[in-house]
Scaffold this active site. Structure first.
Site, short mmCIF file in Angstrom:
data_model
loop_
_atom_site.label_atom_id
_atom_site.label_comp_id
_atom_site.label_asym_id
_atom_site.label_seq_id
_atom_site.Cartn_x
_atom_site.Cartn_y
_atom_site.Cartn_z
CB SER A 155 -0.87 -0.01 1.26
OG SER A 155 -1.45 1.25 1.46
CE1 TYR A 215 -3.76 -2.59 5.75
CE2 TYR A 215 -3.40 -0.28 5.22
CZ TYR A 215 -3.63 -1.58 4.82
OH TYR A 215 -3.71 -1.88 3.47
CE LYS A 257 -1.48 -4.47 3.48
NZ LYS A 257 -1.75 -5.70 2.76
P1 NAD Z 1 -11.01 -6.78 1.28
O1 NAD Z 1 -11.21 -6.74 2.75
O2 NAD Z 1 -12.18 -6.55 0.40
O3 NAD Z 1 -10.35 -8.19 0.87
C1 NAD Z 1 -9.49 -8.90 1.73
C2 NAD Z 1 -9.99 -10.35 1.77
O4 NAD Z 1 -9.12 -11.11 2.62
C3 NAD Z 1 -11.40 -10.47 2.35
O5 NAD Z 1 -12.18 -11.26 1.48
C4 NAD Z 1 -11.20 -11.16 3.70
O6 NAD Z 1 -12.28 -11.98 4.03
C5 NAD Z 1 -9.91 -11.94 3.45
N1 NAD Z 1 -9.10 -12.23 4.64
C6 NAD Z 1 -8.64 -11.35 5.57
N2 NAD Z 1 -7.91 -12.01 6.49
C7 NAD Z 1 -7.91 -13.32 6.14
C8 NAD Z 1 -7.33 -14.49 6.69
N3 NAD Z 1 -6.61 -14.47 7.83
N4 NAD Z 1 -7.51 -15.68 6.05
C9 NAD Z 1 -8.24 -15.72 4.91
N5 NAD Z 1 -8.82 -14.66 4.34
C10 NAD Z 1 -8.66 -13.46 4.95
O7 NAD Z 1 -9.83 -5.78 0.94
P2 NAD Z 1 -9.32 -5.24 -0.47
O8 NAD Z 1 -9.67 -3.81 -0.56
O9 NAD Z 1 -9.71 -6.16 -1.56
O10 NAD Z 1 -7.75 -5.30 -0.20
C11 NAD Z 1 -6.96 -6.41 -0.64
C12 NAD Z 1 -5.53 -6.17 -0.21
O11 NAD Z 1 -5.07 -4.93 -0.75
C13 NAD Z 1 -5.32 -6.06 1.30
O12 NAD Z 1 -4.10 -6.70 1.62
C14 NAD Z 1 -5.23 -4.58 1.54
O13 NAD Z 1 -4.46 -4.28 2.69
C15 NAD Z 1 -4.53 -4.13 0.28
N6 NAD Z 1 -4.77 -2.71 -0.06
C16 NAD Z 1 -6.06 -2.26 -0.23
C17 NAD Z 1 -6.30 -0.93 -0.53
C18 NAD Z 1 -7.71 -0.40 -0.69
O14 NAD Z 1 -7.89 0.81 -0.64
N7 NAD Z 1 -8.72 -1.23 -0.90
C19 NAD Z 1 -5.23 -0.05 -0.67
C20 NAD Z 1 -3.93 -0.53 -0.51
C21 NAD Z 1 -3.72 -1.87 -0.21
#
Ligand code: NAD
Ligand code: UDP
Length: 338
Positions: free
Chosen positions: A123, A147, A151
């Site tokens: 991120s 958080y 990362k």
């Molecule tokens: P999201 O919460 O929609 O998706 C994450 C998924 O991981 C969910 O389906 C959740 O159920 C699953 N999950 C979490 N912990 C788990 C575990 N221990 N075992 C199995 N499944 C698990 O989030 P997203 O927006 O799709 O983000 C995906 C990734 O991208 C994350 O790592 C997040 O930190 C990163 N990210 C997101 C953003 C954003 O703005 N959406 C920005 C930068 C980075």
């Protein structure tokens, strides 16, 4: 390739799975559904016209991981994580356990199964407030909340793992602000409870689920006083994962890439664009700045453009139009659909 996608039922994972299936990869998803719904995966398969394998389970659970790796995996795309900044300040242990503990368990399973390729969801939060924008990958990393710290630790863990294994490859993708939805309106962002992020909040105001948007600070040193971010369409982001999987197959070592458009928009510009796309007024109130927010964060995506051969092609209009289509077709998200 046989790909394992952790967190594949989530916002970014589900969009990526559609493209992976369409590109001919075989996909296994492991997700514990702590922040997502199984219906998203049904729709992924419907959109791609192809099946995927779903293991419902936690990446910290060795039995679930063993099931996920059974049958042979060539590379892992690791999305699974908890991602709410405010919650991470209240529950740091949970965040460290889930995100870092989960990544260690996943990488141990990769070692046990001889898997050496990893694409990791990082991120822009790892940059904190950079000295200059647009930010390049070699800018100092300085996180400001638990958080972000998870990362950063995960990035370092993956770097150390690569350093210890000459054949291993890892691609660290530093996302800026993913927004939008699949153009079909069948999958999209479905936050649980009150959205933390700007775009889903605006979309819920537009559809009538919330009364007004709180603008967190209108006294920033920006042209209209509101914070500036680099929003990118989730379909562009999904495409970057296809490129990253190919890149990992061709290059050993660990590299980080910024994923953004390089163009920033303020909160007020986002509101105006969403009003234009939806034809709905978005009432706004300016309130105090949100703790930990930075003034401006935009990407220099030159490395991703040159080395991954990836470039964001969808503009703000498409981001808003697609987010609005998803919100209109699914006003309550995935909750009340079958
Ligand atoms: P999201 O919460 O929609 O998706 C994450 C998924 O991981 C969910 O389906 C959740 O159920 C699953 N999950 C979490 N912990 C788990 C575990 N221990 N075992 C199995 N499944 C698990 O989030 P997203 O927006 O799709 O983000 C995906 C990734 O991208 C994350 O790592 C997040 O930190 C990163 N990210 C997101 C953003 C954003 O703005 N959406 C920005 C930068 C980075
Ligand atoms: N923001 C806002 N109201 C909200 C949510 C966000 O004014 O309800 C602002 C926030 O202060 C920041 C921008 O919108 O300037 C993007 O915030 P978001 O949480 O979506 O992303 P991040 O802070 O992770 O960049």
């Amino acid at each position: 390739m046989n790909l394992l996608v952790t967190g594949g039922a989530g916002f970014i994972g589900s969009h990526t799975c559609v493209l992976l299936l369409e590109a001919g990869h075989r996909v296994t998803v492991i997700d514990n559904l702590c922040n997502s719904a199984a219906i998203a995966l049904a729709r992924v398969q419907e959109l791609a016209g192809k099946p995927l394998r779903f293991v419902e389970g936690d990446i910290r659970n060795p039995d679930a991981l063993a099931r996920a790796f059974a049958g042979g995996i060539d590379a892992v795309i690791h999305f699974a994580a908890l991602k709410a900044v405010g919650e991470s300040c209240e529950q740091p242990l949970r965040y460290f356990d889930n995100n870092i503990g989960g990544t260690i368990a996943l990488m141990q399973a990769m070692e046990a199964h001889g898997v050496q390729r990893l694409v990791f969801s990082s991120s822009a939060t790892v940059y904190g407030q950079p000295d200059r924008v647009p930010v390049k990958e070699d800018a100092p990393l300085r996180v400001t909340n638990p958080y972000g710290r998870t990362k950063l630790v995960m990035e370092q863990l993956i770097q150390d793992w690569c350093a210890a294994r000459p054949e291993a490859s890892a691609v660290l993708l530093r996302y800026f602000n993913p927004v939008g939805a699949h153009p079909s309106g069948r999958i999209g962002e479905d936050p649980r409870g009150e959205p933390n992020n700007l775009m889903p909040y605006i979309a819920q105001v537009a559809v009538g689920r919330r009364e007004y948007l709180r603008i967190y600070g209108d006294d920033y040193p920006t042209p209209d006083g509101t914070g500036i971010r680099d929003y990118l369409h989730v379909m562009d982001l999904a495409e970057a994962h296809l490129k990253a999987v190919d890149y990992a197959a061709a290059h050993a070592g660990c590299e980080a890439f910024n994923l953004g458009t390089g163009r920033g928009y303020s909160v007020r510009e986002m509101v105006a664009a969403f009003e234009a796309a939806s034809g709905r007024a978005i009432p706004c109130w300016s309130v105090e700045r949100r703790a930990g927010d930075v003034t401006e964060l935009t990407a220099d995506p030159a490395q991703a453009n040159a080395r991954l051969q990836w470039r964001a092609t969808r503009g703000l209009e498409a981001m808003c139009a697609d987010a609005w289509r998803w919100q209109q077709m699914n006003p309550e998200g995935f909750t009340h659909v079958s």
